[in-house]
Design a protein around this motif. Structure first.
Motif, PDB file in Angstrom:
ATOM      1  N   PHE A  47       0.874  -1.074   0.000  1.00 50.22           N
ATOM      2  CA  PHE A  47       0.012   0.180  -0.057  1.00 50.22           C
ATOM      3  C   PHE A  47       0.912   1.441   0.078  1.00 50.22           C
ATOM      4  O   PHE A  47       1.637   1.479   0.925  1.00 50.22           O
ATOM      5  CB  PHE A  47      -1.078  -0.001   1.252  1.00 50.22           C
ATOM      6  N   LEU A  66       0.621   4.891   0.652  1.00 48.48           N
ATOM      7  CA  LEU A  66      -0.429   5.716   1.359  1.00 48.48           C
ATOM      8  C   LEU A  66      -0.201   7.187   0.990  1.00 48.48           C
ATOM      9  O   LEU A  66      -0.771   8.208   1.378  1.00 48.48           O
ATOM     10  CB  LEU A  66      -0.373   5.691   2.933  1.00 48.48           C
ATOM     11  N   ALA A 103       1.841  10.911   3.270  1.00 50.43           N
ATOM     12  CA  ALA A 103       1.027  11.059   4.451  1.00 50.43           C
ATOM     13  C   ALA A 103       1.538  10.045   5.694  1.00 50.43           C
ATOM     14  O   ALA A 103       0.976   9.136   5.989  1.00 50.43           O
ATOM     15  CB  ALA A 103      -0.244  10.849   4.187  1.00 50.43           C
ATOM     16  N   GLU A 104       2.638  10.522   6.139  1.00 52.12           N
ATOM     17  CA  GLU A 104       3.266   9.344   7.302  1.00 52.12           C
ATOM     18  C   GLU A 104       2.463   9.362   8.388  1.00 52.12           C
ATOM     19  O   GLU A 104       2.473   8.404   8.977  1.00 52.12           O
ATOM     20  CB  GLU A 104       4.699  10.017   7.544  1.00 52.12           C
ATOM     21  N   GLN A 105       1.794  10.470   8.975  1.00 55.51           N
ATOM     22  CA  GLN A 105       0.948  10.160   9.995  1.00 55.51           C
ATOM     23  C   GLN A 105      -0.180   9.044   9.916  1.00 55.51           C
ATOM     24  O   GLN A 105      -0.185   8.404  10.668  1.00 55.51           O
ATOM     25  CB  GLN A 105       0.542  11.424  10.527  1.00 55.51           C
ATOM     26  N   ASN A 106      -0.821   9.386   8.615  1.00 56.93           N
ATOM     27  CA  ASN A 106      -1.901   8.478   8.308  1.00 56.93           C
ATOM     28  C   ASN A 106      -1.210   7.090   8.369  1.00 56.93           C
ATOM     29  O   ASN A 106      -2.112   5.898   8.586  1.00 56.93           O
ATOM     30  CB  ASN A 106      -2.694   8.971   7.102  1.00 56.93           C
ATOM     31  N   GLY A 118      -1.113   5.608  11.566  1.00 55.65           N
ATOM     32  CA  GLY A 118      -2.394   5.100  12.071  1.00 55.65           C
ATOM     33  C   GLY A 118      -2.736   3.922  11.497  1.00 55.65           C
ATOM     34  O   GLY A 118      -3.469   3.202  12.384  1.00 55.65           O
ATOM     35  N   VAL A 119      -2.766   4.005  10.085  1.00 53.69           N
ATOM     36  CA  VAL A 119      -3.459   2.886   9.443  1.00 53.69           C
ATOM     37  C   VAL A 119      -2.591   1.314   9.839  1.00 53.69           C
ATOM     38  O   VAL A 119      -3.271   0.407  10.137  1.00 53.69           O
ATOM     39  CB  VAL A 119      -3.370   3.049   7.795  1.00 53.69           C
ATOM     40  N   THR A 164      -1.513   0.970  12.766  1.00 52.03           N
ATOM     41  CA  THR A 164      -1.869   0.563  14.080  1.00 52.03           C
ATOM     42  C   THR A 164      -3.362  -0.080  14.183  1.00 52.03           C
ATOM     43  O   THR A 164      -3.326  -1.254  14.677  1.00 52.03           O
ATOM     44  CB  THR A 164      -2.201   1.670  14.865  1.00 52.03           C
ATOM     45  N   GLY A 165      -4.126   0.340  13.095  1.00 52.25           N
ATOM     46  CA  GLY A 165      -5.302  -0.376  12.996  1.00 52.25           C
ATOM     47  C   GLY A 165      -5.168  -1.937  12.209  1.00 52.25           C
ATOM     48  O   GLY A 165      -5.974  -2.640  12.845  1.00 52.25           O
ATOM     49  N   LEU A 166      -4.251  -2.160  11.358  1.00 46.55           N
ATOM     50  CA  LEU A 166      -3.946  -3.306  10.768  1.00 46.55           C
ATOM     51  C   LEU A 166      -3.201  -4.155  11.948  1.00 46.55           C
ATOM     52  O   LEU A 166      -3.866  -5.321  12.028  1.00 46.55           O
ATOM     53  CB  LEU A 166      -2.859  -3.001   9.715  1.00 46.55           C
ATOM     54  N   GLU A 218      -3.701  -4.148  15.096  1.00 49.34           N
ATOM     55  CA  GLU A 218      -4.666  -4.776  16.343  1.00 49.34           C
ATOM     56  C   GLU A 218      -5.442  -5.982  15.659  1.00 49.34           C
ATOM     57  O   GLU A 218      -5.850  -6.735  16.272  1.00 49.34           O
ATOM     58  CB  GLU A 218      -5.403  -3.346  16.386  1.00 49.34           C
ATOM     59  N   ALA A 219      -5.696  -5.880  14.199  1.00 51.05           N
ATOM     60  CA  ALA A 219      -6.358  -7.130  13.521  1.00 51.05           C
ATOM     61  C   ALA A 219      -5.581  -8.145  13.425  1.00 51.05           C
ATOM     62  O   ALA A 219      -5.919  -9.321  12.829  1.00 51.05           O
ATOM     63  CB  ALA A 219      -7.003  -6.465  12.305  1.00 51.05           C
ATOM     64  N   PHE A 226       1.991   9.732  16.603  1.00 54.26           N
ATOM     65  CA  PHE A 226       1.082   8.610  16.156  1.00 54.26           C
ATOM     66  C   PHE A 226       1.941   7.200  16.701  1.00 54.26           C
ATOM     67  O   PHE A 226       1.084   6.550  16.878  1.00 54.26           O
ATOM     68  CB  PHE A 226       0.975   8.734  14.435  1.00 54.26           C
TER      69      PHE A 226
END
Lengths: 310, 277
Positions: A43, A45, A48-51, A54-55, A57-59, A61-62, A82
C-alpha cells in the motif's frame, strides 16, 4: 541495505500472510519485486506519514504485521506522536522502517538528514530500536526481530555493498558484536558508519594503536552487559554514530558507564552542531562532523594522548 | 435503542455522566452530553459486539477521547463495566481516566490526542477487508478535530480505498476548547467538504437515536464509499445552563448546578417515558 530489506521482507511475506508493506510514497527501484509478488499486500499511502502509522496501528490490532517505510526523518519525526500513541501505547507489532540514517541523503540537505531518529525512538518504552551496520546484518536483524510482539524501529542504511569486516552478518537482540580486538582503545559504532570505524581501526593499527571495535546494532533493548564487559577493560572508549551525540549511542554508553560507576572516559563522536546553511555529499558531511575515517583516527589518537598526559 | 425500551438510552447515559463527573469533580461535561445520544445509538443495538474480546466484533474508536465518560457509561449499561469500577472514574490507580485506555474491556483503542482516530479506524477497516470479514468500524470525531491535517490524510485514504465498512460520525456541535468553530477555524460547510473528498455523507440529528439507528442500518457497508454521518448536535445537550456554553468544556459542577442538571435530565427522561407509545 534497502535491497537486503526487501529481499528479506519477501521471504517473510512468503512465510507469513500477516506481513504487509506500507510506504509513504518512497521506494522507487526498491519495492518492485515485493509489489510484483504481493500486489495485494503493498500500500502506497501517499505523502502522509501520520496516516500511514495510524493505518498500520489499525492493521496490527487485527493481527497483521505492517512494515511502514519512509526516509528516517519522516518515518520517525513526522509521525512521532502517532507512533507513541499507537503501536507503543498499544504494544502492537508495527515495524517503522527509516531509511538513510545520518548524512546518507547528503546533498538533499538537512531536511533529509536522520540525526535524531534513534534518540526519539529510544525514549519510547517497549520500542525495539535496531540500527544495522551493513546489509548482511540488516537481513539477520530482520529475521531476528520481525515477529517481536511489540513495535520496532529499524534504521536502514542506503548502501547494499559495503561490509563491516569481521561482522559476518551477526545480530543478536540485546547484544553487541565484537568485530576486532585490540588493547589500546575501544571504539563502539552504531549503524552504517561502522564501515568508517573499521577503516579507522585498520589505520590506527598501522600507527601502532590496536583498537577493539564493537558494533552495537541493538540499541533497544540495549546490550548493557556486553557494553560493560567492553568498557571495563579500557580507560578510553570512543562512540561513533551518524546521529546527534544527544540521545543515541554515545548517550547510551555514557549512561551505562555512569550508572555502573565505571571509571572510563567516553569520547562521543557524532553530530554536535546545526548546519550553517552550506551542504555537500555524505562523505563531506561525515568529515565535517568528525565521522570520516581520517577524523576518527585523529580523535582516537588525541583521546589516547590526552589520557596519557593526564 | 434496544427493542422494548421505552425511554431512549441517552437519558441513562446522561445521568451517569452527571453523577460521575460530579463525584470526580471534573469537566468535559458538555462534550460528553453532546455525544450521549450517538453513543447510546451505537451501544443500544447498532454495534455488533457479542463480547468485547470477540475478534469479529464491530470496532469503535472514540477519536474525541475527552468524551470517554459517555463511553464508560455505555459500557456500564451493556454490563462490561461494573458499577464499582465506574465509581473509580478519575481516581488514583483507576483504568478510567478522562481519556479512554484500551486496557478497559470494550475500549478498542486508546485516544486523547485529536486527529488520530480516523487513521486507526481506516487501518482497522482495511484489515477487515483483507481478512474477508463483514465487521464494520465506527469512529466518532469532534468537529474541531477536523482542524487536524492528519484527519484529512485519513479521509483521503479511506475514500481512495473505498472503505465502505468504515462509518465516521462527526459531532458537529460547533464548539471547541477556546471558542466557536466558526470563529476559531471555520469548518463549514462540513458535509460538502467530506463529500468533495469522496465520502457518502448523511446529515443527521445527533440527538435522535431512532433516526441515527435507522440511517446507520440503511448504510451499504459492503461496497461503495466510506460513510460519514454529520451529526448536528448541541454542546451540553440536556442541561439548559450548559448548552452552547464554552465554559462547560472545562468546569466541574457546583452542588446547586448538579441538582438542577439532574432534575432537568430526569424530567426529560420522565417526559419521554410518558410520551412513549
Amino acid at each position: 541495505m534497502r535491497r537486503s530489506f526487501v529481499r528479506t521482507l519477501i521471504d517473510l511475506a512468503e512465510r507469513d500472510p500477516r506481513v504487509v508493506l506500507l510506504t509513504g510514497d518512497l521506494g522507487f527501484m526498491v519495492f518492485e519485486p515485493f509489489i510484483e509478488r504481493f500486489p495485494d499486500r503493498f500500500f502506497n499511502l501517499g505523502v502522509a506519514e501520520q496516516n500511514m502509522v495510524g493505518v498500520a496501528t489499525g492493521l496490527a490490532e487485527a493481527g497483521f504485521v505492517p512494515f511502514t517505510y519512509s526516509i528516517a526523518t519522516f518515518a520517525s519525526l513526522r509521525a512521532y506522536e502517532f507512533i507513541r500513541n499507537g503501536p507503543v501505547f498499544h504494544q502492537l507489532p508495527v515495524r517503522i522502517v527509516g531509511v538513510g540514517g545520518g548524512f546518507e541523503y547528503g546533498t538533499a540537505g538537512p531536511s533529509h538528514h536522520g540525526t535524531e531518529d534513534i534518540a526519539v525512538m529510544r525514549a519510547l518504552p517497549g520500542m525495539a530500536v535496531i540500527a544495522p551496520a551493513d546489509h548482511a546484518q540488516a537481513a539477520s536483524a530482520m529475521l531476528a526481530c520481525w515477529d517481536l510482539p511489540g513495535p520496532l524501529y529499524l534504521r536502514l542504511g542506503k548502501d547494499d555493498h559495503a561490509i563491516v569486516p569481521g561482522l559476518d552478518g551477526r545480530f543478536r537482540l540485546g547484544r553487541a558484536e565484537v568485530v576486532r580486538n585490540g588493547d589500546d582503545v575501544a571504539i563502539i559504532a552504531m549503524g552504517a558508519i561502522a564501515a568508517e570505524v573499521s577503516a579507522a581501526a585498520a589505520a590506527l593499527a598501522v600507527g601502532g594503536i590496536e583498537a577493539t571495535v564493537v558494533v552495537a546494532a541493538s540499541i533497544s533493548p540495549a546490550p548493557v552487559d556486553d557494553l560493560i564487559e567492553v568498557v571495563e577493560r579500557f580507560a578510553t572508549v570512543v562512540t561513533v554514530e551518524a546521529h546527534s551525540v544527544v540521545g543515541g549511542l554515545g548517550s547510551l554508553v555514557s549512561e551505562v558507564v555512569a550508572e555502573r560507576g565505571l571509571g572510563c572516559r567516553v569520547v562521543r563522536c557524532g553530530v554536535r552542531s546545526a548546519g550553517d546553511g552550506t551542504g555537500g555529499g555524505e562523505a563531506y558531511l561525515n568529515n565535517r562532523h568528525g565521522l570520516s575515517c581520517d577524523a576518527l583516527v585523529q580523535i582516537a589518537r588525541d583521546a589516547l594522548a590526552g589520557m596519557r598526559a593526564s | 435503542m434496544p427493542a422494548g425500551d421505552a425511554v431512549p438510552l441517552g437519558y441513562a447515559i446522561r445521568r451517569l455522566i452527571l453523577e460521575q463527573s460530579k463525584r470526580a469533580h471534573v469537566g468535559h461535561i458538555g462534550s460528553c452530553l453532546s455525544v450521549a445520544d450517538i453513543i447510546a445509538t451505537l451501544y443500544g443495538g447498532t454495534l455488533d459486539i457479542g463480547a468485547p474480546d470477540d475478534p469479529e466484533r464491530d470496532r469503535f474508536i472514540l477519536s474525541k477521547g475527552h468524551a470517554a465518560l459517555a463511553l464508560y457509561a455505555a459500557l456500564h449499561v451493556r454490563g462490561w463495566l461494573s458499577a464499582a469500577e465506574l465509581d473509580t472514574f478519575c481516581g488514583d490507580a483507576s483504568r478510567l481516566g478522562v481519556h479512554p485506555e484500551h486496557v478497559v474491556p470494550g475500549v478498542d483503542f486508546s485516544t486523547g490526542s485529536l486527529g488520530q482516530g480516523l487513521s486507526v479506524a481506516a487501518g482497522a477497516a482495511l484489515a477487515a477487508r483483507l481478512l474477508g470479514s463483514r465487521r464494520r468500524v465506527f469512529v466518532l470525531l469532534s468537529d474541531a478535530e477536523c482542524d487536524e491535517g492528519s484527519t484529512w490524510e485519513a479521509i483521503m485514504f479511506a475514500a481512495h480505498h473505498r472503505l465502505a465498512n468504515l462509518v465516521a460520525i462527526v459531532d458537529l456541535n460547533g464548539q471547541q476548547a477556546l471558542g466557536y468553530t466558526k470563529d476559531v477555524l471555520d469548518l463549514s460547510p462540513m458535509a460538502e467538504r467530506w463529500q468533495a473528498f469522496g465520502w457518502d455523507v448523511q446529515v443527521v440529528d445527533g440527538h435522535d437515536e431512532k433516526q441515527l439507528g435507522a440511517v446507520i442500518s440503511a448504510l451499504d457497508t459492503v461496497s461503495g464509499r466510506p460513510h460519514v454521518l454529520v451529526a448536528q448536535t448541541v454542546f451540553g445537550r440536556g442541561v439548559s445552563f450548559m448548552e452552547g456554553q464554552i465554559r462547560w468544556h472545562y468546569l466541574p459542577m457546583s452542588d446547586e448546578q448538579y441538582v438542577q442538571a439532574l432534575r432537568e435530565v430526569d424530567d426529560a427522561s420522565c417526559a419521554a417515558a410518558l410520551s412513549a407509545p
